[in-house]
Design a protein around this motif. Structure first.
Motif, mmCIF file in Angstrom:
data_model
loop_
_atom_site.group_PDB
_atom_site.id
_atom_site.type_symbol
_atom_site.label_atom_id
_atom_site.label_comp_id
_atom_site.label_asym_id
_atom_site.label_seq_id
_atom_site.Cartn_x
_atom_site.Cartn_y
_atom_site.Cartn_z
ATOM 1 N N ASP A 92 0.815 -1.207 0.000
ATOM 2 C CA ASP A 92 0.000 0.000 0.000
ATOM 3 C C ASP A 92 0.853 1.264 0.000
ATOM 4 O O ASP A 92 0.591 2.214 -0.713
ATOM 5 C CB ASP A 92 -0.918 -0.023 1.227
ATOM 6 C CG ASP A 92 -1.927 1.109 1.166
ATOM 7 O OD1 ASP A 92 -2.378 1.419 0.040
ATOM 8 O OD2 ASP A 92 -2.251 1.668 2.225
ATOM 9 N N LEU A 93 1.939 1.238 0.798
ATOM 10 C CA LEU A 93 2.830 2.410 0.876
ATOM 11 C C LEU A 93 3.319 2.804 -0.502
ATOM 12 O O LEU A 93 3.407 3.963 -0.847
ATOM 13 C CB LEU A 93 4.043 2.083 1.744
ATOM 14 C CG LEU A 93 3.977 2.408 3.222
ATOM 15 C CD1 LEU A 93 5.310 2.089 3.871
ATOM 16 C CD2 LEU A 93 3.635 3.889 3.420
ATOM 17 N N LEU A 94 3.664 1.799 -1.274
ATOM 18 C CA LEU A 94 4.228 2.060 -2.586
ATOM 19 C C LEU A 94 3.163 2.376 -3.633
ATOM 20 O O LEU A 94 3.480 2.759 -4.746
ATOM 21 C CB LEU A 94 5.035 0.830 -3.013
ATOM 22 C CG LEU A 94 6.109 1.110 -4.046
ATOM 23 C CD1 LEU A 94 7.187 2.002 -3.447
ATOM 24 C CD2 LEU A 94 6.726 -0.181 -4.524
ATOM 25 N N GLY A 95 1.907 2.176 -3.251
ATOM 26 C CA GLY A 95 0.830 2.460 -4.185
ATOM 27 C C GLY A 95 0.434 1.281 -5.038
ATOM 28 O O GLY A 95 -0.226 1.433 -6.066
ATOM 29 N N PHE A 96 0.817 0.098 -4.634
ATOM 30 C CA PHE A 96 0.479 -1.091 -5.429
ATOM 31 C C PHE A 96 -1.024 -1.310 -5.631
ATOM 32 O O PHE A 96 -1.421 -1.781 -6.684
ATOM 33 C CB PHE A 96 1.108 -2.357 -4.810
ATOM 34 C CG PHE A 96 2.407 -2.734 -5.460
ATOM 35 C CD1 PHE A 96 3.379 -1.774 -5.719
ATOM 36 C CD2 PHE A 96 2.660 -4.045 -5.833
ATOM 37 C CE1 PHE A 96 4.570 -2.116 -6.314
ATOM 38 C CE2 PHE A 96 3.857 -4.397 -6.444
ATOM 39 C CZ PHE A 96 4.808 -3.431 -6.687
ATOM 40 N N ILE A 98 -3.122 0.600 -6.442
ATOM 41 C CA ILE A 98 -3.550 1.345 -7.629
ATOM 42 C C ILE A 98 -3.203 0.557 -8.886
ATOM 43 O O ILE A 98 -3.894 0.611 -9.889
ATOM 44 C CB ILE A 98 -2.868 2.737 -7.651
ATOM 45 C CG1 ILE A 98 -3.279 3.512 -6.399
ATOM 46 C CG2 ILE A 98 -3.191 3.491 -8.923
ATOM 47 C CD1 ILE A 98 -2.445 4.742 -6.154
ATOM 48 N N LEU A 99 -2.120 -0.202 -8.815
ATOM 49 C CA LEU A 99 -1.587 -0.892 -9.996
ATOM 50 C C LEU A 99 -2.060 -2.332 -10.089
ATOM 51 O O LEU A 99 -2.127 -2.898 -11.162
ATOM 52 C CB LEU A 99 -0.064 -0.878 -9.967
ATOM 53 C CG LEU A 99 0.584 0.497 -9.821
ATOM 54 C CD1 LEU A 99 2.067 0.351 -9.554
ATOM 55 C CD2 LEU A 99 0.355 1.325 -11.074
ATOM 56 N N ARG B 576 4.253 12.420 -1.376
ATOM 57 C CA ARG B 576 4.922 11.169 -1.094
ATOM 58 C C ARG B 576 4.794 10.271 -2.326
ATOM 59 O O ARG B 576 3.701 10.088 -2.853
ATOM 60 C CB ARG B 576 4.223 10.510 0.097
ATOM 61 C CG ARG B 576 4.886 9.296 0.676
ATOM 62 C CD ARG B 576 3.992 8.689 1.756
ATOM 63 N NE ARG B 576 2.780 8.122 1.141
ATOM 64 C CZ ARG B 576 2.659 6.837 0.784
ATOM 65 N NH1 ARG B 576 3.643 5.993 1.007
ATOM 66 N NH2 ARG B 576 1.560 6.398 0.217
ATOM 67 N N GLY B 578 5.291 6.711 -2.848
ATOM 68 C CA GLY B 578 5.567 5.355 -2.374
ATOM 69 C C GLY B 578 6.467 5.256 -1.180
ATOM 70 O O GLY B 578 6.906 4.176 -0.819
ATOM 71 N N GLY B 597 0.274 8.075 -3.060
ATOM 72 C CA GLY B 597 1.290 8.366 -4.077
ATOM 73 C C GLY B 597 2.025 7.103 -4.445
ATOM 74 O O GLY B 597 2.334 6.289 -3.586
ATOM 75 N N LEU B 598 2.284 6.908 -5.739
ATOM 76 C CA LEU B 598 2.985 5.729 -6.236
ATOM 77 C C LEU B 598 4.493 5.984 -6.261
ATOM 78 O O LEU B 598 4.935 7.110 -6.486
ATOM 79 C CB LEU B 598 2.524 5.426 -7.662
ATOM 80 C CG LEU B 598 1.151 4.807 -7.843
ATOM 81 C CD1 LEU B 598 0.678 5.027 -9.275
ATOM 82 C CD2 LEU B 598 1.199 3.329 -7.515
ATOM 83 N N GLY B 599 5.246 4.928 -6.107
ATOM 84 C CA GLY B 599 6.694 5.055 -6.230
ATOM 85 C C GLY B 599 7.087 5.476 -7.632
ATOM 86 O O GLY B 599 6.359 5.218 -8.592
ATOM 87 N N SER B 611 -2.841 9.806 -9.163
ATOM 88 C CA SER B 611 -2.903 9.167 -7.857
ATOM 89 C C SER B 611 -1.988 9.821 -6.814
ATOM 90 O O SER B 611 -1.892 9.348 -5.704
ATOM 91 C CB SER B 611 -2.573 7.679 -8.000
ATOM 92 O OG SER B 611 -1.328 7.537 -8.627
#
Lengths: 119, 700
Positions: A92-96, A98-99, B576, B578, B597-599, B611
């Motif tokens: 979740d931290l990395l935004g997975f 969403i992907l 941020r 990721g 925020g995505l990496g 996002s």
């Protein structure tokens, strides 16, 4: 020290990978090998069951990134299921989320694949 | 001086013998009585030959010993003496009736004949004694030396007892001395240490010479003992020397009789001994070569060469396997070949999975093919025109892994024996050690070089991080970045923006080590150039994502927090990508700020910008903001437990009243205490922003 296992199951047209243990820079190649094998066998409907996955590092996350493009190009997908809250937090931290499609249970992911195939 | 010394021993015989001769001739004509003159004459000859003994011994001091040759020489000397005795006895004849009366009264021709016979026999006896002395004393011990000296002493006593002016002839003393001398002769005859070291060929010569010498000496014994011209001549010459010659002849007879028998018995073992000798020499040479790692080619050549020599093989070769971990694939590299056509090698061991190699790999034991033509593993070679014979191959084993094999072929089938297998195994072991040594050295040199390179990289990377903290009124900064390896993928930086605000970035490249370090350097460039543009944190990250999307590998991404701080107001705008949540803490409360925020590098601009959120928070007086990488929160102790967010959050709150530097070191030491002895896994970066107690645009 770091113990990691990938096991492959066949679930009626869907390939299921069961991950167990610590997925980090040292063990990431094991998962890569497993993905590569599925791609070689042209199996693109992949469910990754993370029920027994106790830890995932950024290198572990990288493995999913490495293969998602190829899988989706072949009209398949990598769906993640059964994550513990701690593991989910890393994704979740990395935004997975969403992907990737992330499900509570493996069955939901399989049903999703079925429906997509029917459509 | 040396010449005089070498002449010196010969002066005595040269003077004394003619005087004694003249005396004897004179006495044949006139009665000279038995006074002091006769005693002097009796002593003159033994003394003369004592000098000869001394002279010959000193000349022999440096003689090296090829024993069979020496025996051959003795054979010549003694046979020659015997032949001469024969000739002389044709010319002279002692009257038997005189034999009992002492001293003899003879004519001058007889006296001359006695002197010739006596001198020759005595000299021959001395030469023989000296030769035996040398043979007995090879590899001597103290007791051996003592036994021989004892013999010489008793020999002297026995000889002296025969002096005519002493009333000892036939006495118990003379007989005892004679018997003891013979006993000692037997004792000394057991000393045949030279036989073992002879080659087979030398042993054969030794046997022939010893046998002939034994016969000659036996004849001499008989001649000296019985009433013959020889015995009478010796008696006329010197009864003392007669005894001397007689005892010596007996000693020599016993000694060479023993030599003959011993050598005969040693003959069957000659080949084995020779072989062991060669093996020993080879191993000695190999042992030396093994340490000369840089002569690797020389070493493998020597190993094959020695294999050939020691096993008496037609050819030998050595190959190294370059295998992968499971030992099933890879190739074999021929490193040394002796007298074997490549076609044979290729035919025998075509690929790594040839039956022979597979067997070696599976069993890790020497493999012997007794008959190449009739063994199912090598039968196919018959058609290829490879000659019949036997093949022995021995694996090179290192820590339970096979790294190569040593092969030898012989023309005769069934011709390898257990010794061949053993010696080749030893050679293979030596080769293994040398090969491992060579590999270790190459590896350690390489490692040293890489270490040096990494040290350079580390120095350079450290310079990519800020060397000093920004100085802003009312705000303190403290930061640290530590890599788990020499270089890492963590990064933090400050950018002074045009409007007086400060850009703050903390980033973490996925993975660690060299590849992460390269991306980190690339990020620095991208961030630095983006910081020149008037962008909000969100826009900044969208641009950064766009910039890295092309250059990152598929499985690499970068997590970033970018914040812009207005020192005047304490307002912190941040986005941020990721990255770990940002901690905002004061004495009363602490929270994790976690905008979505995505990496960087995960997705295209469209989705990324859609996002990624932006937040704004206000640092009040005494407020703390902590940026960090996951190396902190994911630190694990030996029980496998993670440090985690909760611990960090609580600790930051507790420490929030202190200065930035104290908060930083407080967190760091707490993490270290937590981790304890367990090795730190990831790169760690920690950046603390602390607003001073009094808000506003000036320092307190």
């Amino acid at each position: 020290m770091t113990d990691f296992k990938v096991q492959h199951r066949d679930g009626e047209g869907v390939s299921i990978l069961d991950l167990k243990g610590y997925l980090d820079a040292h063990t990431a190649p094991d998962l890569e090998t497993a993905f590569q094998k599925l791609l070689n066998d042209r199996k693109f409907n992949i469910v990754v069951n993370c029920r027994d996955l106790s830890y995932i590092s950024s290198a572990g996350l990288g493995v999913f990134m490495a293969y998602i493009e190829d899988v989706r190009k072949n009209k398949g997908d990598i769906k993640l299921t059964n994550m513990s809250p701690k593991v989910y937090n890393v994704f979740d931290l990395l935004g997975f989320p969403i992907l990737y499609e992330i499900y509570k249970d493996e069955k939901e992911a399989i049903v999703k694949f079925r429906n997509a195939q029917k459509a | 001086m040396a010449r005089i010394r070498s002449i010196l021993p010969w002066i005595a015989p040269a003077v004394l013998i003619p005087i004694a001769f003249v005396y004897d001739v004179a006495r044949a004509a006139v009665d000279l009585g038995s006074g002091i003159l006769s005693v002097t004459r009796e002593l003159a000859l033994p003394i003369a030959f004592l000098a000869v003994y001394a002279g010959l011994q000193s000349r022999r001091a440096q003689a090296t010993t090829n024993v069979p040759k020496a025996i051959g020489r003795l054979l010549m000397v003694n046979a020659g003496a015997l032949v001469l005795l024969g000739f002389v006895s044709l010319v002279i004849s002692f009257r038997p009736e005189n034999s009992g009366s002492l001293p003899f009264r003879q004519n001058s021709i007889n006296i001359l004949g006695a002197y010739i016979v006596g001198s020759i026999l005595t000299v021959a006896s001395i030469v023989t004694l000296l030769s035996i002395q040398e043979m007995v004393l090879i590899r001597r011990t103290a007791s051996v030396r003592r036994n021989f000296l004892l013999y010489l002493v008793v020999l002297g006593v026995a000889s002296a007892a025969s002096l005519r002016f002493l009333p000892l002839e036939g006495s118990i003393v003379a007989t005892l001395a004679f018997v003891v001398a013979l006993i000692l002769a037997v004792v000394n005859s057991f000393r045949q240490p030279w036989i073992v070291y002879l080659s087979r060929r030398e042993k054969v010569y030794g046997i022939i010479y010893s046998a002939l010498l034994f016969v000659v000496l036996t004849i001499l014994d008989v001649v000296l003992a019985r009433h013959s011209t020889g015995q009478r001549s010796m008696q006329a010459f010197s009864s003392c020397l007669h005894t001397f010659v007689q005892i010596n002849a007996l000693f020599a007879t016993i000694y060479f009789g023993m030599s003959f028998v011993s050598t005969l018995f040693h003959l069957p073992t000659a080949e084995v001994f020779e072989r062991k000798q060669t093996e020993l020499n080879s191993l000695h040479n190999l042992g030396r070569l093994v340490t000369q790692v840089f002569d690797f080619d020389d070493l493998v050549r020597t190993v094959t060469q020695m294999t050939m020599e020691v096993c008496d093989a037609r050819g030998a070769w050595l190959e190294l396997f370059e295998t992968t971990e499971n030992e099933t694939e890879g190739s074999a590299r021929l490193v040394a070949r002796q007298q074997v056509e490549e076609v044979v090698i290729a035919g025998l061991t075509e690929d790594l999975n040839s039956p022979i190699r597979r067997l070696l790999r599976d069993t890790h034991r020497p493999l012997l093919i007794e008959d190449i033509w009739n063994d199912r593993r090598t039968k196919h070679l018959k058609e290829r025109g490879i000659s019949r014979g036997a093949l022995l191959s021995v694996p090179l084993l290192s820590q339970g892994r096979i790294i190569g094999a040593l092969y030898a072929v012989k023309d005769r089938f069934q011709s390898f024996d257990q010794d061949d297998i053993e010696v080749m195994t030893t050679f293979a072991d030596h080769a293994t050690i040398a090969i491992e040594n060579a590999r270790l050295i190459v590896r350690s040199l390489e490692r040293e070089r890489l270490k040096q390179e990494l040290m350079v990289a580390q120095r350079m990377q450290r310079r990519l991080l800020p060397q000093t903290m920004p100085e802003l009124p009312g705000i303190e900064f403290a930061a640290i970045s530590e890599s788990s390896a020499e270089v890492g993928g963590d990064y933090f930086d400050f950018f002074a923006l045009d409007d007086g605000r400060l850009g703050i970035v903390v980033a973490d490249v996925a993975g660690k080590g060299v590849s992460a370090a390269f991306y980190m350097a690339e990020m620095k460039g991208i961030f630095l150039s983006l910081s020149r543009l008037p962008l909000t944190p969100r826009e900044f990250l969208v641009r950064a994502n766009q910039a890295v999307l092309e250059s990152l590998e598929k499985n690499v991404f970068i997590s970033v927090v970018y914040a812009i701080l207005d020192p005047a107001t304490g307002v912190l705008q941040l986005s941020r990508a990721g990255h770990c949540p940002i901690i905002h803490a004061s004495a009363h409360h602490a929270e994790m700020i976690r905008p979505t925020g995505l990496g960087l590098g995960l997705t295209d601009t469209e989705l990324f910008s859609r996002s990624t959120e932006e937040r704004e928070l206000c640092l009040g007086p005494e407020d703390v903001c902590v940026l960090y990488t996951d190396g902190i929160t994911e630190s694990r102790n030996s029980a496998g437990e993670e440090y985690g967010y909760d611990r960090l959050l609580a600790l930051t709150r507790r420490l929030s009243s202190g200065g930035a530097e104290d908060i930083k070191s407080g967190i760091l030491s707490d993490v270290r205490t937590f981790v304890g002895a367990s090795t730190s896994g990831d790169d760690m970066t920690l950046l603390v922003i602390k607003r001073s107690a009094t808000s506003g645009g000036h320092r307190v």
